[in-house]
Design a protein around this motif. Sequence first.
Motif, PDB file in Angstrom:
ATOM      1  N   ILE A  43       3.641   9.404  52.440  1.00  0.00           N
ATOM      2  CA  ILE A  43       3.777   7.980  52.128  1.00  0.00           C
ATOM      3  C   ILE A  43       5.116   7.512  52.691  1.00  0.00           C
ATOM      4  N   SER A  44       5.079   6.617  53.640  1.00  0.00           N
ATOM      5  CA  SER A  44       6.305   6.097  54.242  1.00  0.00           C
ATOM      6  C   SER A  44       6.718   4.824  53.521  1.00  0.00           C
ATOM      7  N   LEU A  45       8.018   4.690  53.270  1.00  0.00           N
ATOM      8  CA  LEU A  45       8.517   3.486  52.623  1.00  0.00           C
ATOM      9  C   LEU A  45       9.971   3.259  53.003  1.00  0.00           C
ATOM     10  N   ILE A  46      10.415   2.048  52.814  1.00  0.00           N
ATOM     11  CA  ILE A  46      11.815   1.692  53.026  1.00  0.00           C
ATOM     12  C   ILE A  46      12.406   1.364  51.663  1.00  0.00           C
ATOM     13  N   VAL A  47      13.473   2.069  51.298  1.00  0.00           N
ATOM     14  CA  VAL A  47      14.127   1.862  50.012  1.00  0.00           C
ATOM     15  C   VAL A  47      15.579   1.472  50.271  1.00  0.00           C
TER      16      VAL A  47
ATOM     17  N   TYR B  60       3.378  -6.296  40.174  1.00  0.00           N
ATOM     18  CA  TYR B  60       3.891  -7.176  41.231  1.00  0.00           C
ATOM     19  C   TYR B  60       2.871  -8.271  41.492  1.00  0.00           C
ATOM     20  N   ASN B  61       3.311  -9.490  41.432  1.00  0.00           N
ATOM     21  CA  ASN B  61       2.407 -10.634  41.563  1.00  0.00           C
ATOM     22  C   ASN B  61       2.367 -11.087  43.017  1.00  0.00           C
ATOM     23  N   SER B  62       1.299 -10.718  43.696  1.00  0.00           N
ATOM     24  CA  SER B  62       1.174 -11.046  45.117  1.00  0.00           C
ATOM     25  C   SER B  62      -0.158 -11.742  45.370  1.00  0.00           C
ATOM     26  N   LYS B  63      -0.207 -12.525  46.432  1.00  0.00           N
ATOM     27  CA  LYS B  63      -1.457 -13.164  46.826  1.00  0.00           C
ATOM     28  C   LYS B  63      -2.323 -12.216  47.655  1.00  0.00           C
ATOM     29  N   ASN B  64      -1.734 -11.122  48.115  1.00  0.00           N
ATOM     30  CA  ASN B  64      -2.446 -10.213  49.003  1.00  0.00           C
ATOM     31  C   ASN B  64      -3.107  -9.075  48.214  1.00  0.00           C
ATOM     32  N   ILE B  65      -4.283  -8.687  48.630  1.00  0.00           N
ATOM     33  CA  ILE B  65      -4.982  -7.557  47.993  1.00  0.00           C
ATOM     34  C   ILE B  65      -4.236  -6.261  48.276  1.00  0.00           C
ATOM     35  N   ASP B  66      -3.795  -6.099  49.524  1.00  0.00           N
ATOM     36  CA  ASP B  66      -2.994  -4.927  49.908  1.00  0.00           C
ATOM     37  C   ASP B  66      -1.522  -5.333  49.890  1.00  0.00           C
TER      38      ASP B  66
ATOM     39  N   ALA C 147       5.008   1.232  53.548  1.00  0.00           N
ATOM     40  CA  ALA C 147       4.410   1.049  54.885  1.00  0.00           C
ATOM     41  C   ALA C 147       2.893   0.998  54.790  1.00  0.00           C
ATOM     42  N   LYS C 148       2.292   0.168  55.623  1.00  0.00           N
ATOM     43  CA  LYS C 148       0.832   0.071  55.657  1.00  0.00           C
ATOM     44  C   LYS C 148       0.219   1.353  56.220  1.00  0.00           C
ATOM     45  N   GLN C 149      -0.932   1.710  55.688  1.00  0.00           N
ATOM     46  CA  GLN C 149      -1.679   2.869  56.180  1.00  0.00           C
ATOM     47  C   GLN C 149      -3.129   2.460  56.406  1.00  0.00           C
ATOM     48  N   SER C 150      -3.717   2.981  57.453  1.00  0.00           N
ATOM     49  CA  SER C 150      -5.106   2.668  57.772  1.00  0.00           C
ATOM     50  C   SER C 150      -6.027   3.124  56.638  1.00  0.00           C
ATOM     51  N   GLU C 151      -6.914   2.255  56.233  1.00  0.00           N
ATOM     52  CA  GLU C 151      -7.932   2.509  55.203  1.00  0.00           C
ATOM     53  C   GLU C 151      -7.359   2.694  53.795  1.00  0.00           C
ATOM     54  N   ILE C 152      -6.052   2.437  53.630  1.00  0.00           N
ATOM     55  CA  ILE C 152      -5.415   2.595  52.316  1.00  0.00           C
ATOM     56  C   ILE C 152      -4.951   1.233  51.803  1.00  0.00           C
TER      57      ILE C 152
ATOM     58  N   LYS D 244     -16.588   1.407  48.168  1.00  0.00           N
ATOM     59  CA  LYS D 244     -15.861   1.224  46.909  1.00  0.00           C
ATOM     60  C   LYS D 244     -14.491   1.878  46.994  1.00  0.00           C
ATOM     61  N   ASP D 245     -13.581   1.396  46.145  1.00  0.00           N
ATOM     62  CA  ASP D 245     -12.224   1.946  46.087  1.00  0.00           C
ATOM     63  C   ASP D 245     -12.233   3.299  45.388  1.00  0.00           C
ATOM     64  N   LYS D 246     -11.586   4.267  46.016  1.00  0.00           N
ATOM     65  CA  LYS D 246     -11.403   5.572  45.386  1.00  0.00           C
ATOM     66  C   LYS D 246      -9.902   5.846  45.284  1.00  0.00           C
ATOM     67  N   PHE D 247      -9.490   6.377  44.148  1.00  0.00           N
ATOM     68  CA  PHE D 247      -8.067   6.569  43.877  1.00  0.00           C
ATOM     69  C   PHE D 247      -7.502   7.663  44.775  1.00  0.00           C
TER      70      PHE D 247
END
Length: 397
Positions: free
Chosen positions: A306-310, A344-350, A332-337, A385-388
């Motif tokens: 999992i890539s992220l900027i902190v 967090y209140n966002s307008k985006n699903i991802d 960071a965004k990941q394909s199919e994830i 469907k979403d799988k965890f």
Amino acid sequence: MLVIGGIQGDEPGGFLAASIVATDYNITKGSLWVVPNLNFPSIIQRNRGTKGDMNRKFGHIDQDDPDFKAVTNIKKVIADQNVSLVLNLHDGSGFYRPNYINEDENPRKWGNTCIIDQERLEGAKYPDLNAIATRVKDKINENILNQKHTYFIKNTQTAKGDLEMLKSLTYYAVTQDKSAFANEASKNLNAEQRTYYHLLAIEEYMRVVGIEFTRPFKLTVQDVKKAIEKEIRLSFYDDAFVLNIHNLKGALNFVPLKKSEINYSSSNPLIAVIKEQNGYKVQYGNRFVTRLNPQYFEHVEPLKDISLIVDGKNLNAKSGDKIGVKNSFNIAKQSEIRTNVIGYNSKNIDEAGENITKNRMLKSFSIDKEGNVYRVEFYKKQEGKDKFAGMILVEFR
């Protein structure tokens, strides 16, 4: 040396001390075996013995007794040729005194005592039980918090006809030629004070048999309390979902669990996850921690990268990690994830790719009481469907 805690589930000083030794102490010389939760069902239910007093089942136990397996197994451990000294930890009533002082301090009480069944045990590796108990008693008394807490030796002289003690774990150990002792801390004391006295006793018995050790804290009541309340890791399904057992809210909602039987592990032997009608209850010994209200999902392999900027720095994490954040984080965004930052209140699903600060988080969704720790969950779209696919924790510091 064998240390046993939790034979009676309403005596937390003993099982807390044993669990701290098992998880925090580093043995640098010698061998220490620890059974911190011998009667775990009774610990969870804060009961002396849910199926009767286990410490009265060592003379004889029927095969259909619910405690048969636990008692039979610990007997095998006690009788093992590698065991030379056995220490059973208890919390006892009042304060033992050789002579009657008052209702709380008299010969019938058990609190703050070093217990022996007899003065000597010929054939044992450490035969002079009275001398060893005296050494431990004196060491504890050098470090007592209050004169009322003074320790004494209590010799039950079991073989002379104490019908109750003849059924006990320590007397069974004596019959196996093992030097056996019990340490009793008073139930008049709070949990950290009891644990403190047990640790003093454990350490001196270790010195008797030549065991050397280090521990990551000072042996003070304040530091013992911190050790009891330290962060404990609880992992579900091999780090697919992880909690840190410290200051959790009383209930956590929408926990992504499987419908099948729950699978978990913990860094502490006193953690239990117990099925309830509509979810699960988490216990730390006989302390309630939190209630998990599940939302059931199918699971896929938890994410390992999992890539992220902190706070402006690039980091890599895996499912189950906890990340400290000062100002902001960005997944960071990941394909199919799909990333879901809980609270967090966002307008985006991802919600990957968004710079997230604490002031944009809803405190009611934090997992801790202070509102600093939040779940970041990942879902993979499969078969429509979403799988965890795992999670991390972020802690604003």
